[in-house]
Write an enzyme that holds these catalytic residues in place. Sequence first.
Site, PDB file in Angstrom:
ATOM      1  N   ASP A   6       0.859  -1.189   0.000  1.00  0.00           N
ATOM      2  CA  ASP A   6       0.000   0.000   0.000  1.00  0.00           C
ATOM      3  C   ASP A   6       0.889   1.231   0.000  1.00  0.00           C
ATOM      4  OD1 ASP A   6      -2.425   1.615   0.299  1.00  0.00           O
ATOM      5  OD2 ASP A   6      -1.675   1.987   2.326  1.00  0.00           O
ATOM      6  N   VAL A   7       0.882   1.982  -1.105  1.00  0.00           N
ATOM      7  CA  VAL A   7       1.728   3.159  -1.259  1.00  0.00           C
ATOM      8  C   VAL A   7       0.939   4.390  -0.833  1.00  0.00           C
ATOM      9  CG1 VAL A   7       3.164   4.507  -2.828  1.00  0.00           C
ATOM     10  CG2 VAL A   7       2.888   2.038  -3.192  1.00  0.00           C
ATOM     11  N   GLY A   8       1.288   4.931   0.335  1.00  0.00           N
ATOM     12  CA  GLY A   8       0.645   6.134   0.839  1.00  0.00           C
ATOM     13  C   GLY A   8       1.533   7.343   0.666  1.00  0.00           C
ATOM     14  N   ASN A   9       1.021   8.499   1.029  1.00  0.00           N
ATOM     15  CA  ASN A   9       1.774   9.737   0.836  1.00  0.00           C
ATOM     16  C   ASN A   9       2.984   9.846   1.758  1.00  0.00           C
ATOM     17  OD1 ASN A   9       0.203  11.302  -1.210  1.00  0.00           O
ATOM     18  ND2 ASN A   9      -1.432  10.964   0.271  1.00  0.00           N
ATOM     19  N   THR A  10       2.915   9.222   2.932  1.00  0.00           N
ATOM     20  CA  THR A  10       4.008   9.295   3.892  1.00  0.00           C
ATOM     21  C   THR A  10       4.767   7.980   4.014  1.00  0.00           C
ATOM     22  OG1 THR A  10       2.795  10.961   5.170  1.00  0.00           O
ATOM     23  CG2 THR A  10       4.612   9.840   6.283  1.00  0.00           C
ATOM     24  N   ILE A  12       5.007   3.576   2.876  1.00  0.00           N
ATOM     25  CA  ILE A  12       4.628   2.425   2.061  1.00  0.00           C
ATOM     26  C   ILE A  12       4.518   1.250   3.012  1.00  0.00           C
ATOM     27  CG2 ILE A  12       5.294   0.869   0.194  1.00  0.00           C
ATOM     28  CD1 ILE A  12       6.898   3.162  -1.020  1.00  0.00           C
ATOM     29  N   ASP A 109      -6.850   3.501  -1.503  1.00  0.00           N
ATOM     30  CA  ASP A 109      -6.755   3.062  -0.113  1.00  0.00           C
ATOM     31  C   ASP A 109      -8.101   3.077   0.592  1.00  0.00           C
ATOM     32  OD1 ASP A 109      -6.766   5.850  -0.344  1.00  0.00           O
ATOM     33  OD2 ASP A 109      -5.515   6.159   1.431  1.00  0.00           O
ATOM     34  N   ARG A 110      -8.959   4.026   0.233  1.00  0.00           N
ATOM     35  CA  ARG A 110     -10.261   4.132   0.897  1.00  0.00           C
ATOM     36  C   ARG A 110     -11.180   2.980   0.477  1.00  0.00           C
ATOM     37  NH1 ARG A 110     -11.952  10.417   1.016  1.00  0.00           N
ATOM     38  NH2 ARG A 110     -12.918   9.767   2.990  1.00  0.00           N
ATOM     39  N   THR A 184       3.883  26.415  27.460  1.00  0.00           N
ATOM     40  CA  THR A 184       3.729  26.285  26.005  1.00  0.00           C
ATOM     41  C   THR A 184       3.566  24.828  25.605  1.00  0.00           C
ATOM     42  OG1 THR A 184       5.022  28.290  25.594  1.00  0.00           O
ATOM     43  CG2 THR A 184       4.817  26.729  23.772  1.00  0.00           C
TER      44      THR A 184
END
Length: 255
Positions: A6-10, A12, A109-110, A184
Amino acid sequence: MLLVVDVGNTNIAVGAFIGSELESSWRLNTDIGRTSDEYGVEIVGLLQHAGLDVGQCEDVIVSSVVPPLARAIENLSSRYLGHTPLLIDPHRVPGVAVEIDRPEEVGADRVVNTAGAFARHGGPCIVIDFGTATTFDVVSAEGNYVGGAIAPGLGLATEALVARASRLYRVEFVPPATVVGKSTIHAMQSGIMLGYISLVEGMIRRFHDELGACRVVATGGFAQLFAKHTAVIDTVDPNLTLEGLRIIYERLQQK
């Protein structure tokens, strides 16, 4: 052995199945500058390190939302694994109809998550995928993809905040003891963690208002983290996408 990718944007995600059992899985950085040889050598090395025989690979199936990497993945599969990969077409997934206004826009992917969620958890259900984006996908009682929502992912939103605000910096992703931050760091953790928990809970409430009660399945890198801090997630399925690819492959073989 079936290799699923599965090749995702961030990242694999790569999984090796023997029958229906996921023997090993790995995550690699997505980098469109890497060559097929670089990815091929890395994947072969990971398989060998896990004690898996590359020569026993019977097929490869791939879903991708990163078109520039399509050729590299195809080449590495053919050269290093001995198989031309089966590339998922999200509009031709057996058992999953895409019931949205512009079906051509849906990511592979969806649809893979839809197939996996329905087969493993039934429907109707909502799949939350905590990845580069935080996506909410609605699976009908018949197992079809009927739409959803997309929000910036936790990591992406935090990196954008830190990059644009010179006096803010990366913090650990843990919820603070109180909403009112006294430093902070605590203020950022309140806004980031409690803010995203509220986003998830608010979206699920709205989905339930429209659809009625349905099961909520979480997957992706931050799924376990969020499941610890909210009651709206019923099930965490960290390998849902890999399992979805296996299920789709088996359906295609049956056809």
